[in-house]
Design an enzyme around this catalytic site. Sequence first.
Site, PDB file in Angstrom:
ATOM      1  CG  HIS A 104      -1.666  -0.933   1.565  1.00  0.00           C
ATOM      2  ND1 HIS A 104      -1.484  -1.873   1.986  1.00  0.00           N
ATOM      3  CD2 HIS A 104      -3.121  -0.915   1.271  1.00  0.00           C
ATOM      4  CE1 HIS A 104      -2.369  -2.846   2.342  1.00  0.00           C
ATOM      5  NE2 HIS A 104      -3.534  -2.317   1.672  1.00  0.00           N
ATOM      6  CG  ASP A 107       1.645  -0.945   3.447  1.00  0.00           C
ATOM      7  OD1 ASP A 107       0.896  -0.743   4.187  1.00  0.00           O
ATOM      8  OD2 ASP A 107       1.355  -1.909   2.516  1.00  0.00           O
ATOM      9  CD  GLU A 235      -7.513  -8.240  -1.448  1.00  0.00           C
ATOM     10  OE1 GLU A 235      -6.744  -7.876  -2.102  1.00  0.00           O
ATOM     11  OE2 GLU A 235      -7.902  -8.455  -0.517  1.00  0.00           O
ATOM     12  CD  GLU A 271      -7.182 -11.531   1.798  1.00  0.00           C
ATOM     13  OE1 GLU A 271      -6.802 -10.714   0.950  1.00  0.00           O
ATOM     14  OE2 GLU A 271      -7.010 -11.538   2.874  1.00  0.00           O
ATOM     15  CG  ASP A 299      -4.426 -10.751  -1.624  1.00  0.00           C
ATOM     16  OD1 ASP A 299      -3.629 -10.663  -2.300  1.00  0.00           O
ATOM     17  OD2 ASP A 299      -4.399  -9.791  -0.624  1.00  0.00           O
ATOM     18  CG  ASP A 310      -9.493 -11.137   6.596  1.00  0.00           C
ATOM     19  OD1 ASP A 310      -9.140 -12.247   6.296  1.00  0.00           O
ATOM     20  OD2 ASP A 310      -9.273 -10.008   5.998  1.00  0.00           O
ATOM     21  CG  ASP A 342      -3.693  -9.883   2.848  1.00  0.00           C
ATOM     22  OD1 ASP A 342      -3.115  -9.346   3.604  1.00  0.00           O
ATOM     23  OD2 ASP A 342      -4.583  -9.146   2.296  1.00  0.00           O
TER      24      ASP A 342
HETATM   25  C1  XUL Z   1      -7.844  -6.649   3.860  1.00  0.00           C
HETATM   26  C2  XUL Z   1      -7.026  -6.986   2.887  1.00  0.00           C
HETATM   27  C3  XUL Z   1      -6.164  -5.955   2.320  1.00  0.00           C
HETATM   28  C4  XUL Z   1      -5.950  -6.080   0.643  1.00  0.00           C
HETATM   29  C5  XUL Z   1      -5.095  -4.793   0.196  1.00  0.00           C
HETATM   30  O1  XUL Z   1      -8.743  -7.661   4.287  1.00  0.00           O
HETATM   31  O2  XUL Z   1      -7.013  -8.139   2.265  1.00  0.00           O
HETATM   32  O3  XUL Z   1      -4.948  -5.869   2.942  1.00  0.00           O
HETATM   33  O4  XUL Z   1      -5.216  -7.031   0.168  1.00  0.00           O
HETATM   34  O5  XUL Z   1      -5.638  -3.853   0.633  1.00  0.00           O
HETATM   35 CO    CO Z   2      -5.776  -9.074   0.744  1.00  0.00          CO
END
Ligand code: XUL
Ligand code: CO
Length: 445
Positions: A104, A107, A235, A271, A299, A310, A342
């Site tokens: 990001h 980050d 995402e 993800e 992810d 999560d 992730d």
């Molecule tokens: C949050 C998530 C984020 C994205 C990127 O649940 O998965 O970290 O991958 O913004």
């Molecule tokens: Co993610």
Amino acid sequence: MASSTTYFPNVKQITFEGPKSDNPMAFKYYDANRKIAGKTLREHLKFAVCYWHSFCGVGADPFGSGTLLHKWDQASHAMDRAKARLDAAFEFFTKLGTPYYCFHDRDLAPEGGTVVESEKNLSTMVDLAKRMQQSTGVKLLWGTANLFSHPRYMNGGATNPDMRVVAHAAAQVHAAIASTVELGGTSYVFWGGREGYNSLLNTDMKRELDNLAQFLCLARDYGRKIGFKGDFLIEPKPMEPSKHQYDFDAATTIGFLRQYGLDKDFKLNIEANHATLANHTFAHELQVASDAGLLGSIDANRGDPQNGWDTDQFPTNVYDVVEAMLVILSSGGFKHGGINFDAKVRRNSTDNEDLFIGHIGAMDTFAFGLEVAANLIEAGVLTKIKAARYQSFNAGIGLEFIKGKVSLAQLRDYAADLPNFAPDSGKQELVENIVNQYLFGRTLT
Ligand code: XUL
Ligand code: CO
């Protein structure tokens, strides 16, 4: 630039030692140069380390403060910490042997007091990251903008009811896309943690969705204008931190992209843990994206079956990963995307080496999953069973139906003339046993 042993002094280069090794700091399955189905594991899997959990996370949770005291977080100035973090990150990527990373904007570089200062911080860090990429050969898989941490985003980023905040979100995305292009990233991700609502009583959902689509169009146009040739990715996640997130799951997101004509430039970043939060399996979400021709990247992580949030744990469940790799391989593998971890170490995993151990296990799991899936696909057993179930659509009235050449009344007449018949078995136990046989390591040929 710090020396290459500053942040993980006890860790040497992680190598492949094979299944008999007891060394926790070695790969048991991931042999990057080994070929499966014509490509090396490195090319198939395209592993990426995420910057946020790995180098920015401190192990805080709603009930306790950070437990992970990073050596790179000690300097008093934010930009000095950012530079130390960059050194630590590239030392980690290099020692682990992952070819990609993801970040990001916040980050990589701290937010400044003004838009201009934030842009300056980011471009300073992008210059340094570019040099690190050149000297190590590690590449950027994707970049993204953090439109959820700063208090200004408490009512949303691109979907905020206040135009001034939408403009701030645009400023961040403008700089984050430019940084991604500058660093050669092949995808650009939108994850909208606060693009949703907490109460419908104060929310104009239609206005927010229209605004989100308009915002994404502007981002796409800007990216294409400055030469971004990769995929924009959404995402999906159903909730957390918002009560309801607009990119709820793959099917909802695909409907949204098609409704607003965005499906030519946008694909999905699926993800695993987000899938389970939406009451789906990871494989289901991948299949939905793949069937729509919109599977971009993943992810990789896992949730905890007893928890409804999560947890972002490292993926170690081989069964889930075999199912995922079956879909990914059948869909042709990754083009602009890859496998981004992730995932974060638990807050009580406080040894310096734990971050390596988490990634090593995850990479081994995906290498194993890839091989089992490739063997299953090569043998073609599941494909044959699946095809046989639909064979009545290959000819006769079944084929006519597919081509749109029979009416409901004609189908009725066909059914009326049919003799009694027993429905075919779905063979679910058989297909599950076949997957297990391949997991047990036996070939069926
Ligand atoms: C949050 C998530 C984020 C994205 C990127 O649940 O998965 O970290 O991958 O913004
Ligand atoms: Co993610």
